[in-house]
Design a protein around this motif. Structure first.
Motif, PDB file in Angstrom:
ATOM      1  N   TYR A   1       0.811  -1.222   0.000  1.00 29.56           N
ATOM      2  CA  TYR A   1       0.000   0.000   0.000  1.00 29.56           C
ATOM      3  C   TYR A   1       0.842   1.269   0.000  1.00 29.56           C
ATOM      4  N   VAL A   2       2.146   1.128  -0.212  1.00 27.19           N
ATOM      5  CA  VAL A   2       3.028   2.290  -0.267  1.00 27.19           C
ATOM      6  C   VAL A   2       3.072   2.816  -1.697  1.00 27.19           C
ATOM      7  N   GLY A   3       2.841   4.089  -1.864  1.00 27.18           N
ATOM      8  CA  GLY A   3       2.844   4.694  -3.186  1.00 27.18           C
ATOM      9  C   GLY A   3       4.246   5.022  -3.662  1.00 27.18           C
ATOM     10  N   SER A   4       4.366   5.352  -4.942  1.00 32.30           N
ATOM     11  CA  SER A   4       5.668   5.659  -5.529  1.00 32.30           C
ATOM     12  C   SER A   4       6.273   6.933  -4.973  1.00 32.30           C
ATOM     13  N   ASP A   5       5.441   7.775  -4.338  1.00 32.34           N
ATOM     14  CA  ASP A   5       5.938   9.024  -3.755  1.00 32.34           C
ATOM     15  C   ASP A   5       6.389   8.838  -2.301  1.00 32.34           C
ATOM     16  N   GLN A   6       6.335   7.607  -1.794  1.00 34.13           N
ATOM     17  CA  GLN A   6       6.734   7.333  -0.409  1.00 34.13           C
ATOM     18  C   GLN A   6       7.940   6.387  -0.399  1.00 34.13           C
ATOM     19  N   SER A   7       8.974   6.806  -1.094  1.00 35.36           N
ATOM     20  CA  SER A   7      10.129   5.925  -1.281  1.00 35.36           C
ATOM     21  C   SER A   7      10.832   5.602   0.039  1.00 35.36           C
ATOM     22  N   ASN A   8      10.896   6.553   0.965  1.00 34.86           N
ATOM     23  CA  ASN A   8      11.577   6.295   2.242  1.00 34.86           C
ATOM     24  C   ASN A   8      10.850   5.221   3.050  1.00 34.86           C
TER      25      ASN A   8
END
Length: 470
Positions: free
Chosen positions: A348-355
């Motif tokens: 459920y982690v999006g591409s904008d939440q790389s960290n």
């Protein structure tokens, strides 16, 4: 009293068994460096302009890349079970040494094969590498059974197997730098193959199959190992007389549960190991240098967790807090179900939440180290006499899973930038983790099984083999 004091002193100081453990650590470091080098190298091989345009670039689609990444395991499957028998018959040293040396030479040939034969020849080469590396775990398991006393196996065994993480870390962390260097991506294969040849020379000189084969071991240490092994029904029969109870293996619920757990572990581990570089590049938008360093981070965490968890296990063992069976199931649960939860979150982690994605990947892989204190050492619990063969069987089954894992990614992830397609990959791995450890909890055991000491075969000759102390 004096004899007891000598044994205590021998147990507390560094000895030949610790040196052998270090050699096993190095063997697994080299083996895993050679297994994973293609995972990062293939990023540079298929996008040379972004890394170093002075070296060949190959226009391989995602399905071809997945095929290449899984081809190592096609050969690896075939030699797992025979390797356990070979290690018992000819000794763990010669079995391990032969496999590692030939695989190292094949690594040196990889750039030339890619240039002359394309992906088809590279795939065939990786199959051959898998064939010869198939001996590694059965041979090392046989050697650990011969060299390390039962009470030291959780710690020293984990230290030896930590080499797989160390090799992964070094290869993933340096591959990006090597690919961008003047030596280009071929140097990734030249260095990993060259180090493997160097290890082979060192092990040829200082390795040994059993304490009896090592001339400079002290009398005290040899007695310490022999007395410790006497408590676990290690057979004194020559190996050609000992009947291998194949039917008992495959009708034993504890061993079938071990196969399930090992297979589940390998599905998730190798799916991530082969695909993290692509996931970092295409979803998290990391360049080749940061990609390599971040890809290595989860395995650095796993390497550290090996020693943290070993220390915890050692304290639990000293204080007799929990039984061996409870310890195996507890650590195996930590090793599979904590990563299961992290994989669900990663989906459920999006591409904008790389960290956040990197943190969850680090948790997923890092806590997987706990399996070394669970299912990885359980083969020796069930049967010290056939530990190498059992490892060969479970590794064979788990290698099949290692083939299908990366291949499935190639079919599911048709758009490398699609987060939802990667989510399916993570969910499948989480479900497999759930089932595999569930079976281990229900059916797993940690006591020596009755088929560990089968009836002897009729005597054909009187020449004992070197592995008879198993």
């Amino acid at each position: 009293m004096v004899k007891s004091l000598r044994c205590d002193q021998s147990e507390s100081r560094l000895g030949v068994r610790h040196w052998q453990t270090f050699l096993f650590f190095l063997a697994l470091s080299v083996a895993y460096a050679q297994r994973v080098n293609l995972s990062v190298a293939i990023v540079a091989m298929t996008d040379a302009d972004a890394v170093n345009p002075d070296f060949p670039e190959y226009n391989w689609p995602e399905k071809t890349k997945s095929l290449l990444l899984s081809s190592f395991f096609w050969g690896n499957v075939l030699t797992q079970v025979p390797s356990g028998q070979l290690a018992r018959k000819f000794g763990g040293k010669i079995t391990l040494l032969t496999g590692m040396f030939i695989c190292s030479v094949l690594n040196l040939l990889t750039p030339l094969c890619a240039l002359w034969g394309g992906w088809e020849v590279v795939s065939a080469l990786r199959v051959m590498e898998g064939l010869f590396q198939g001996v590694v775990f059965p041979a090392v398991h046989t050697l650990i059974s011969a060299w390390i006393p039962p009470n030291e196996r959780p710690v020293l065994g984990t230290c030896a197997y930590a080499g797989s993480q160390f090799g992964t870390i070094v290869m993933l962390a340096t591959s990006g730098l090597l690919a961008a260097s003047p030596a280009g991506w071929p140097s990734i294969f030249y260095i990993s193959g060259g180090v493997g040849c160097l290890w082979s020379i060192v092990y040829f000189i200082w390795g040994a199959s059993t304490p009896a084969d090592y001339k400079s071991i002290s009398v005290e240490e040899r007695k310490l190992i022999k007395m410790a092994q006497a408590t676990e029904a290690v057979s004194e029969q020559p190996n050609e007389k000992m009947h291998t109870p194949w039917l008992s293996f495959f009708t034993s619920p504890p061993f079938l549960a071990l196969i399930a757990s090992h297979s589940a572990n390998n599905w998730g581990f190798w799916t991530l190991l082969t695909q993290i570089p692509s996931y970092m590049k295409n979803v998290l938008n990391k360049d080749i240098k940061s990609n390599a360093l971040l890809s290595a981070l989860p395995y650095f965490a796993m390497f550290c967790m090996c020693f943290i968890l070993s220390a915890i296990a050692m304290q639990l063992n000293k204080r007799n807090c929990i039984s061996t069976l409870t310890s195996r199931k507890l650590f195996n649960t930590i090793g599979l179900w904590v990563p299961m939860l992290a994989l669900i979150g990663l989906g459920y982690v999006g591409s904008d939440q790389s960290n956040l994605a990197v943190i969850l990947l680090t948790v997923t892989v890092g806590f997987n180290a706990s399996c070394y204190l669970g299912q990885q050492i359980n083969h020796i619990d069930l049967s010290p006499n056939f530990a190498g063969i059992l490892m060969g069987i479970t590794n064979c089954a788990s290698c099949i899973m290692s083939i299908f894992g990366p291949l499935l990614v190639g079919f599911i992830v048709t758009d490398e930038h699609d987060v939802e397609q990667w989510r399916i990959v993570f969910f499948i791995a989480a479900i497999i983790y759930l089932v595999g450890n569930g079976l281990f909890i229900i059916f797993g055991r940690a006591n020596v099984q009755k088929w560990n000491d089968p009836p002897a075969k009729p005597r054909r000759n009187s020449t004992p083999q070197v592995e008879s102390q198993h």
